[in-house]
Design a protein around this motif. Structure first.
Motif, PDB file in Angstrom:
ATOM      1  N   GLY A  34       0.836  -1.207   0.000  1.00  0.00           N
ATOM      2  CA  GLY A  34       0.000   0.000   0.000  1.00  0.00           C
ATOM      3  C   GLY A  34       0.866   1.250   0.000  1.00  0.00           C
ATOM      4  O   GLY A  34       0.524   2.277  -0.591  1.00  0.00           O
ATOM      5  N   ALA A  35       2.022   1.138   0.660  1.00  0.00           N
ATOM      6  CA  ALA A  35       2.936   2.287   0.748  1.00  0.00           C
ATOM      7  C   ALA A  35       3.430   2.717  -0.631  1.00  0.00           C
ATOM      8  O   ALA A  35       3.693   3.899  -0.864  1.00  0.00           O
ATOM      9  N   ARG A  38       0.781   4.836  -1.975  1.00  0.00           N
ATOM     10  CA  ARG A  38       0.771   6.078  -1.193  1.00  0.00           C
ATOM     11  C   ARG A  38       1.894   7.016  -1.663  1.00  0.00           C
ATOM     12  O   ARG A  38       1.744   8.233  -1.662  1.00  0.00           O
ATOM     13  N   GLU A 126       1.505  -7.563   2.488  1.00  0.00           N
ATOM     14  CA  GLU A 126       0.062  -7.370   2.617  1.00  0.00           C
ATOM     15  C   GLU A 126      -0.419  -6.326   1.640  1.00  0.00           C
ATOM     16  O   GLU A 126       0.337  -5.449   1.247  1.00  0.00           O
ATOM     17  N   GLY A 127      -1.674  -6.472   1.218  1.00  0.00           N
ATOM     18  CA  GLY A 127      -2.230  -5.510   0.275  1.00  0.00           C
ATOM     19  C   GLY A 127      -3.630  -5.886  -0.129  1.00  0.00           C
ATOM     20  O   GLY A 127      -4.446  -6.280   0.719  1.00  0.00           O
ATOM     21  N   ILE A 130      -2.211  -9.229  -3.522  1.00  0.00           N
ATOM     22  CA  ILE A 130      -0.953  -9.974  -3.390  1.00  0.00           C
ATOM     23  C   ILE A 130      -1.197 -11.460  -3.638  1.00  0.00           C
ATOM     24  O   ILE A 130      -0.447 -12.114  -4.362  1.00  0.00           O
ATOM     25  N   ARG A 178     -13.442   3.436  -0.092  1.00  0.00           N
ATOM     26  CA  ARG A 178     -12.244   2.670  -0.451  1.00  0.00           C
ATOM     27  C   ARG A 178     -12.572   1.221  -0.754  1.00  0.00           C
ATOM     28  O   ARG A 178     -12.048   0.634  -1.690  1.00  0.00           O
ATOM     29  N   ASP A 182     -11.675  -0.451  -4.126  1.00  0.00           N
ATOM     30  CA  ASP A 182     -10.757  -1.595  -4.090  1.00  0.00           C
ATOM     31  C   ASP A 182     -11.356  -2.821  -4.770  1.00  0.00           C
ATOM     32  O   ASP A 182     -10.654  -3.603  -5.405  1.00  0.00           O
TER      33      ASP A 182
END
Ligand code: DC
Length: 223
Positions: A34-35, A38, A126-127, A130, A178, A182
């Motif tokens: 996720g980063a 971001r 994690e995501g 994945i 979200r 998603d």
């Protein structure tokens, strides 16, 4: 052979926390996918690129370099050499990140980044995609879930602890938007992989979820 643990699920299921804790306990490298999205969102804010400016966003991908450093399970995120670990959690980034991550070209680029960051390592990632897309052949696949109100409660608490001003209603609304984004993505949509172990965390504490996930990993890895 590298060992890959893949965890997916919607926002607020504890994925991030559990991944961090287990990385430390089990000697796995934690890669926060996720980063990466971001970082793209932050880059857009820094360079005044709007969500509607799709071509500009796609062009900017070539100028975005993401790196992660792991020390004892703690992760530091670098965007073009600058530590942005905290900045990428801001309200502004959170607001646009799901839409940013829906752009096909952004996903292709970030999945590449994620696979490269994982190369040759024993990882826990994690995501949202994945287990289905980034590493469809992962050794362990887990889907974490929880009721949306419970997830909003957890996120709200987390925001308060970090001193980020946001009402519970706002957090819940954010989560609902979200979730929808998603799940409806053209590529990399959040879904439960056929061979993933489904864990409902609604009535479990973080500790309980962690132990459950750890057990699943140990069974596959051999203690
Ligand atoms: O887990 P997070 O809140 O940091 O994720 C940020 C956003 O990125 C979220 O809206 C979902 C998206 N995301 C994604 O599409 N695929 C991933 N593998 C991880 C996150």
């Amino acid at each position: 052979m590298a060992f890959i643990v893949a965890i997916d699920g919607p926002a607020g299921t504890g994925k991030g926390t559990i991944t961090k804790l287990l990385a430390k306990e089990m000697g796995l490298v934690n890669i926060d996918t996720g980063a990466t999205y971001r970082c793209v969102a932050l880059y857009m804010l820094q360079n005044a690129i709007a969500l509607q400016e799709k071509n500009k966003i796609i062009d900017s991908l070539a100028n975005i370099h993401i790196d992660m450093k792991n020390e004892e399970g703690e992760q530091t995120i670098f965007l073009n050499g600058k530590n942005v670990t905290n900045e990428i959690r801001s309200k502004e980034v959170t607001k646009i990140v799901s839409q940013v991550s829906s752009i096909k070209e952004v996903r292709f680029a970030m999945v590449e980044v994620q696979r490269n960051l994982a190369k040759g390592k024993d990882v826990i990632m994690e995501g949202r995609d994945i287990t289905t897309y980034v590493f469809p052949h992962a050794d362990v696949k887990i889907y974490l879930d929880a009721d949306e109100k419970e997830r909003a409660k957890r996120r709200y608490k987390e925001m308060q602890e970090k001193g980020i001003e946001m009402s519970y209603e706002e957090v819940l609304k954010n989560i609902q938007i979200r979730d929808k984004n998603d799940k409806e993505k053209e590529i990399g949509a959040l879904k439960i992989a056929e061979d993933a172990t489904y864990v409902d965390t609604t009535f479990l504490t973080i500790q309980e979820v962690k132990e459950k996930v750890k057990q699943i990993i140990e069974e596959k890895r051999g203690k």
